[in-house]
Scaffold this motif. Structure first.
Motif, PDB file in Angstrom:
ATOM      1  N   ASP B  84      20.740   9.022  -6.854  1.00 17.71           N
ATOM      2  CA  ASP B  84      20.013   7.759  -6.931  1.00 17.71           C
ATOM      3  C   ASP B  84      20.708   6.917  -7.989  1.00 17.71           C
ATOM      4  O   ASP B  84      21.432   7.441  -8.835  1.00 17.71           O
ATOM      5  CB  ASP B  84      18.544   8.007  -7.288  1.00 17.71           C
ATOM      6  CG  ASP B  84      17.694   6.766  -7.034  1.00 17.71           C
ATOM      7  OD1 ASP B  84      18.209   5.794  -6.445  1.00 17.71           O
ATOM      8  OD2 ASP B  84      16.512   6.776  -7.435  1.00 17.71           O
ATOM      9  N   ARG B 153      25.852  -0.811  -5.626  1.00 19.03           N
ATOM     10  CA  ARG B 153      25.185   0.366  -6.184  1.00 19.03           C
ATOM     11  C   ARG B 153      24.859   1.364  -5.080  1.00 19.03           C
ATOM     12  O   ARG B 153      25.137   2.558  -5.210  1.00 19.03           O
ATOM     13  CB  ARG B 153      23.915  -0.059  -6.919  1.00 19.03           C
ATOM     14  CG  ARG B 153      23.339   1.046  -7.761  1.00 19.03           C
ATOM     15  CD  ARG B 153      21.919   0.738  -8.143  1.00 19.03           C
ATOM     16  NE  ARG B 153      21.021   1.113  -7.072  1.00 19.03           N
ATOM     17  CZ  ARG B 153      19.802   0.589  -6.898  1.00 19.03           C
ATOM     18  NH1 ARG B 153      19.365  -0.346  -7.715  1.00 19.03           N
ATOM     19  NH2 ARG B 153      19.037   0.996  -5.918  1.00 19.03           N
ATOM     20  N   ASP B 179      17.975   7.980  -1.361  1.00 19.61           N
ATOM     21  CA  ASP B 179      16.717   7.258  -1.342  1.00 19.61           C
ATOM     22  C   ASP B 179      16.986   5.931  -0.625  1.00 19.61           C
ATOM     23  O   ASP B 179      17.961   5.241  -0.929  1.00 19.61           O
ATOM     24  CB  ASP B 179      16.282   7.007  -2.791  1.00 19.61           C
ATOM     25  CG  ASP B 179      14.976   6.260  -2.851  1.00 19.61           C
ATOM     26  OD1 ASP B 179      14.118   6.494  -1.981  1.00 19.61           O
ATOM     27  OD2 ASP B 179      14.823   5.436  -3.789  1.00 19.61           O
TER      28      ASP B 179
HETATM   29 MG   LIG Z   1      16.618   4.130  -5.056  1.00 11.62          MG
END
Ligand SMILES: [Mg+2]
Ligand SMILES: Nc1ncnc2c1ncn2[C@@H]1O[C@H](COP(=O)(O)OP(=O)(O)O)[C@@H](O)[C@H]1O
Lengths: 200, 400, 543
Positions: B84, B153, B179
């Motif tokens: 993450d 990201r 995620d």
């Molecule tokens: Mg996330």
């Protein structure tokens, strides 16, 4: 070098004049309360482990009950391998003296040890040296109550640690008892409690 | 008084009444939808879809519509990897132009030799070429900030996960978890110059997916992303196609002038896929695998088309996205199904590995302030070159 | 066990006290209380003065009484003991009596009465031999070594005999405690150092020729030690001959030597009624100088007659005669003697020759003893009074001091009888004429208070009787403490000396008497080197 890694108990993460907090490298591997430990090598500070805690690495994360369906704590840890990484065991140490010019000075060190300084277990000769005189006991007694809850737990644990070091040493025991009696001459209940607890 | 509580509460009541209303309406629609789902054949629908012209992003259906699968057994020894990330966006107020991506990574090994690795790795971008992506076709370059930073990201998360998998020498069943979505539709949604889009796809996305797929060939490795309380309507949209009275479907022509809510397919207008599957799936069950028809997939994901299924974790309906090479492997689907359920179990409602990866990645406002303070000190202290201490200071973002 | 510091034995620190009550000294941790004895002389190092005194009491203290019940907590006796020792300590009580060093002046003047006390934590030591000799002097032409203090065998306690003989003195102690030995030592000292002339009423025949120790060893008397300086008179020549030690002289008492006062001195012993005493004073007038003899010869008729003449009850006179009859049997009372042996004794004393009067087998006859002692002493007294007064008038030399030694003094110095005897007068008045008593007695409690109060220096061995102890100590400063000391004397050869001629009360183990070496010490004339030098110097100067 190898030796010093072996004797390493942890690393300082908080430090002040009264003492410091050291984090263990492995979960639950803290020295027991009352143990004499050393910080540093050149002009080492000596202190006594006063408090051990294991808690979430991150102060805003608490542990929760997870074992409802587990049969043992080992299984619980195996099924939740991250837990060991998220918890950290640390121990508090109250400073009791320092070595200077090969001479132990009892009392608080002039400067607290540095953060990240290594904390070592003491060698037998260091223990012998430190416990030659018992002048630190008054400082310890003063710190004992505030360090671990109510009673003289820290003091008693330390005394036990010392007595275990020299199990058959009658003169040492007597010297210790004498020091205690002098220390608590005006607080006999405390003295009696200690004597009773130590089964002296 | 900055906030008039009495007024605010009155507004809230108004709003919630509306929500409650929609809910009851929604569940009625959902039950209708489920009936419909079971009655339709996928060939029929697919045919309708292929022949029609519509704006709905409907799920592509390879098997049945109404399949449901109970929880398969999980292996004894397995691994879950999760990544993450979080970020500090470029700020005009900061003393230094920089952005920071903090990638949290977790490797949990279960079974005989259970263990855990939890780490975080910050990446700071300060130099020109780190802060901008050059457009090959013009002199313009795209600053990496805001939505673009978000894209970068996410791609770095995927990349990190793929690298972790690639370097892992174990051959035990492994689930790689992210995620959010695997469908990087944002790459195409931000009107980036083509060369920039290509750069992002070809530098990050496809090599990362390739890497995992490669490992998947050697040992049972699944890649999945976990979307909590999804708002997606892919399946609902497919139902719209099914209930459309026109043949072939042509939305513009037949319903182009109609207001939303009055169109024939609007009998499912107030529900999401989640609404349907929360009723349809029992605890632990997953839905059939559907495929996304997102443009970005069609354009760039060749060989890595993204399918998804809904999963009743017991706590919620989650949307699990998987690349086609997982979807087409029963064993990997079962592995994904069982391990995600187990992860959710361990994480008390949310996959534990993702939760921990998030913990590793998170950059709190305090962290950000502390980091800014460090930068400031470094800048005012001429002796310290930023480049030289970058590594050490970045390491210490969270821990002193 | 005991800390040595420059050969001084450290005892402890002053922690408390007062001038009146004495000082409390906490015993140092290295010192075992059992090694310390009451009566031991000590020195106290004050800030600027050194004090000399003695231990009067000791006691065990707790800094914290509550610690006592630690015994119920600790599991081993060692631990209990260790804890207890932190609170328990021993205290000795010390009476500082004199200051032996301070400023330069006091060094020259010798010990000075302590009118102050040392401050807290002053160090207290057992007195060293030097300290003792500083306080009591060294043996020289005036000082006699009398014994060594407790716990300090090497030191010598000396008595200034010159001071000593200026007042009447007493040697006390129950039977068998060493009175006679002590008396021998003192008498020998007086002879040796030529301080005074002795008249010894040697009731038990132990001072002139040899006496004996309890173990039966013979012990030399004055005659054997000093020969020509001593004349032995005997009331019982036959006894002396049996002993094969002839006296120098026989003593006889002529009838005319006996005076009514002598009868009166016997009033107690003879149980004479007041009337009988009064009547005796009328007899010389009626019967002449040989009244005693005449009276004892009288028949019943004569008495009747005499009673009528003197207008006394016949029964009074009869009882008087009956009571005096026992003197008829005394061989030394003679009708008409060869000479006046009383005068002989007086002349002997005048020549500076010491007289020991042996009683031979009359030692059991108290009446005879009292009669002779009184009779003689009264004559001597008269002599000394006249001589001294003449000397004062003509500014010539007063007679040499005379020390009269009497034993069993309590028998005739009791409150009921003493008023009639010459001795109480001597004790009270004769100091100024150079005549003093050396009373050797086992029951000081019975002796008339006023007489006792005249006693300058008391040397007392063990006493059991509370009354005796109290009688000796009343009016003595530090009496209460001395009582502690006195009651703990050993049963032999130990004496507490206090009073006029010692600056500090002191317990001594009496110097040994009876061995050849001990005699030698008395026979060597000891010459004080300082005095000798001075004499030489003055000779040089004047020649
Ligand atoms: Mg996330
Ligand atoms: N100074 C001394 N030297 C040697 N022996 C002594 C001395 N004082 C007492 N004694 C011993 O104690 C015994 C009793 O002493 P003595 O003077 O006869 O007692 P007292 O006259 O009090 O009845 C002596 O026989 C002797 O053995």
């Amino acid at each position: 070098m190898n030796m010093s890694i072996q004797n390493r108990l942890g690393e300082i993460v908080e430090s002040n004049s009264n003492g410091f907090v050291a984090q263990c490298y492995d979960l639950y591997q803290a020295p027991v309360i009352g143990t004499l430990v050393r910080v540093g090598t050149d002009n080492p500070t000596f202190g006594i482990v006063s408090y051990v805690s294991t808690e979430g690495l991150n102060s805003d994360r608490k542990a929760i009950a997870r074992g409802k369906d587990e049969t043992s704590i080992t299984e619980l840890y195996a099924n939740n391998p991250q837990i060991a990484q998220l918890l950290v065991t640390s121990f508090e140490v109250v400073s009791m003296g320092y070595l200077k010019d090969n001479h132990i000075s009892y009392g608080l060190p002039a400067r607290p040890p540095e953060i990240h300084a290594f904390v070592f277990s003491c060698s037998q000769s260091e223990l012998d040296h430190f416990f030659t005189e018992l002048d630190f006991l008054s400082l310890l007694a003063a710190r004992s109550i505030s360090a671990v809850g109510q009673a003289d737990e820290l003091l008693i644990s330390t005394l036990r640690f010392m007595l275990d070091l020299y199990p058959a040493h009658v003169t040492f025991t007597q010297k210790l008892v004498k020091e205690l009696a002098q220390l608590f001459h005006s607080d006999l209940n405390r003295l009696k409690l200690i004597i009773r607890r130590l089964k002296l | 008084m900055s906030l008039d509580l009495v007024q605010a509460l009155a507004k809230l009541q108004e709003k919630t009444a509306h929500i409650m209303n929609r809910h009851s309406e929604g569940s009625v629609q959902a039950i209708k939808a489920i009936k419909l789902l079971s009655s339709l054949s996928h060939e029929e629908i697919m045919q309708k879809a292929q022949s029609g012209k519509f704006t709905w992003m409907a799920a592509e259906i390879h098997t049945s519509l109404a399949g449901k699968y109970t929880k398969p057994a999980k292996p004894n020894n397995y691994k879950v990897m999760a990544v993450d990330g979080s970020q500090i966006d470029v700020s005009r107020h900061a003393p230094l132009m920089y952005h920071l991506i903090n990638i949290g990574k977790v490797i949990l090994t279960y079974g005989e030799s259970s263990s855990a690795v939890l780490e975080s790795k910050p990446e700071i971008a300060v130099s020109e070429n780190e802060l901008y992506i050059e457009d090959q076709d013009s002199t313009r370059s795209v600053p990496i900030e805001g939505a673009v930073l978000g894209i970068k990201r996410s791609l770095r998360e995927l990349e990190t996960l793929s690298e972790t998998i690639a370097t892992d020498v174990d051959e035990i069943p492994t689930l790689a978890l992210l995620d959010g979505t695997l469908i990087f539709w944002t790459i195409t949604a931000n009107s980036l110059p083509t060369s920039v889009t290509d750069y992002l796809i070809n530098t990050y996305l496809i090599p990362s997916l390739d890497r995992i797929k490669e490992k998947s060939i050697k040992s049972p490795t699944s890649l999945a992303s976990y979307i909590s309380s999804p708002k997606s309507t892919d399946v609902v949209n497919t139902l719209r196609l099914a209930i459309c009275p026109y043949s072939p479907i042509n939305c513009d022509r037949h319903c182009g002038t109609l207001n939303a809510g009055t169109r024939p397919c609007d009998s499912v207008n107030s529900i999401t896929d989640q609404d349907i599957f929360s009723i349809f799936l029992g605890t632990g069950q997953r839905s059939e695998i559907f495929f996304s028809t997102s443009q970005v997939i069609q354009k760039y994901y060749l060989g890595h088309e993204i399918g998804f299924f809904y999963l009743n974790t017991g706590k919620e309906i989650a949307r699990i996205e998987i690349p086609i090479w997982v979807a087409s492997d029963h064993a990997l689907v079962d592995l994904t199904h069982s391990l995600i359920l187990d992860q959710v179990d361990k994480g008390l409602g949310y996959p534990i590995s993702l939760a921990e990866a998030h913990e590793q990645a998170v950059v709190t406002p305090q962290n950000r302030n502390a980091f800014n303070a460090i930068i400031e000190t470094m800048l005012t202290n001429q002796d310290v070159s930023i480049g030289g201490s970058q590594k050490s200071s970045s390491k210490q973002v969270r821990w002193i | 066990m005991i800390n040595q510091d420059n050969s001084r034995v450290f005892l402890g620190h002053v922690i408390n006290g007062s001038l009146e009550q004495g000082l409390l000294v906490k015993i140092g941790s290295g010192t075992n209380i059992e090694d310390i004895q009451v009566g031991t002389p000590v020195t106290i190092d004050g800030q600027s003065k050194r004090f000399f005194g003695y231990i009067t009491d000791m006691r065990l203290e707790w800094a914290n009484q509550e610690l006592q019940d630690i015994t119920t907590v600790a599991q081993t006796p060692e631990v209990t003991r260790t804890i207890v020792e932190t609170s328990a300590f021993s205290v000795i009580k010390v009476r500082p009596v004199v200051i032996i060093a301070g400023d330069a002046a006091s060094l020259l003047d010798g010990p000075e009465i302590a009118k102050t006390i040392p401050p807290h934590l002053s160090m207290v030591y057992q007195a060293s031999a030097e300290d003792v000799s500083y306080v009591f002097g060294n043996e020289d032409d005036r000082h006699i070594w009398i014994g060594s203090p407790l716990a300090l065998e090497s030191a010598q306690v000396c008595l200034n005999l010159e001071q000593f003989v200026k007042r009447s003195n007493g040697i006390f102690g129950k039977s068998g405690t060493g009175k006679s030995f002590l008396t021998r030592i003192l008498l020998a000292g007086i002879v040796q150092k030529d301080i005074a002339v002795n008249l010894v009423f040697d009731m038990h025949n132990e001072y002139g020729w040899q006496g004996s120790s309890e173990q039966g060893h013979p012990v030399k008397g004055l005659k054997q030690l000093f020969n020509s300086q001593v004349a032995v008179f005997s009331l019982d020549p036959e006894f002396s001959r049996m002993r094969k030690k002839a006296p120098d002289f026989d003593l006889t008492i002529r009838h005319q030597d006996i005076e009514p006062e002598d009868i009166e001195s016997l009033a107690g012993i003879l149980n004479l009624t007041e009337n009988a005493r009064q009547a005796s004073y009328k007899l010389p007038r009626e019967l002449g100088s040989s009244w005693f003899h005449e009276f004892l010869k009288m028949s019943g008729e004569d008495i009747k007659d005499l009673s009528a003449r003197l207008s006394e009850h016949e029964s009074t006179m009869l009882s008087l005669k009956r009571r005096l009859d026992q003197f008829n049997r005394l061989a030394f009372i003679v009708d008409d003697a060869q000479g006046d042996s009383i005068q002989h004794i007086i002349r002997t004393l005048e020549q500076g020759i010491h007289v020991v009067l042996e009683f031979g087998r009359y030692e059991e006859n108290l009446a005879a003893y009292i009669l002779v002692a009184n009779l003689l002493t009264r004559r001597i007294r008269r002599q000394y009074v006249t001589q001294t007064e003449q000397a004062m008038a003509t500014n010539s030399e007063t007679p040499k001091p005379l020390v009269i030694t009497i034993e069993e003094a309590h028998k005739f110095l009791t409150t009921s009888v003493s008023q009639y005897t010459i001795f109480s007068t001597i004790a009270r008045e004769m100091r100024k004429y150079g005549v003093t008593l050396l009373i050797v007695d086992q029951r000081p409690g019975v002796i008339e208070e006023e007489v006792l109060s005249q006693i300058g220096t008391k040397l007392t061995c063990q006493l059991d009787n509370e009354r005796d102890v109290d009688a000796l100590l009343t009016g003595t400063s530090g009496g209460r403490e001395l009582k502690q000391v006195l009651s703990r004397l050993e049963s032999k050869q130990q004496a507490l000396i206090f009073g006029h001629s010692v600056p500090v009360p002191v317990v001594v183990r009496t110097r040994e008497y009876g061995s050849p070496e001990s005699y030698k010490l008395f026979q060597n004339s000891i010459v004080n080197p300082t005095t000798l030098d001075l004499e030489l110097d003055s000779k040089d100067l004047f020649s």
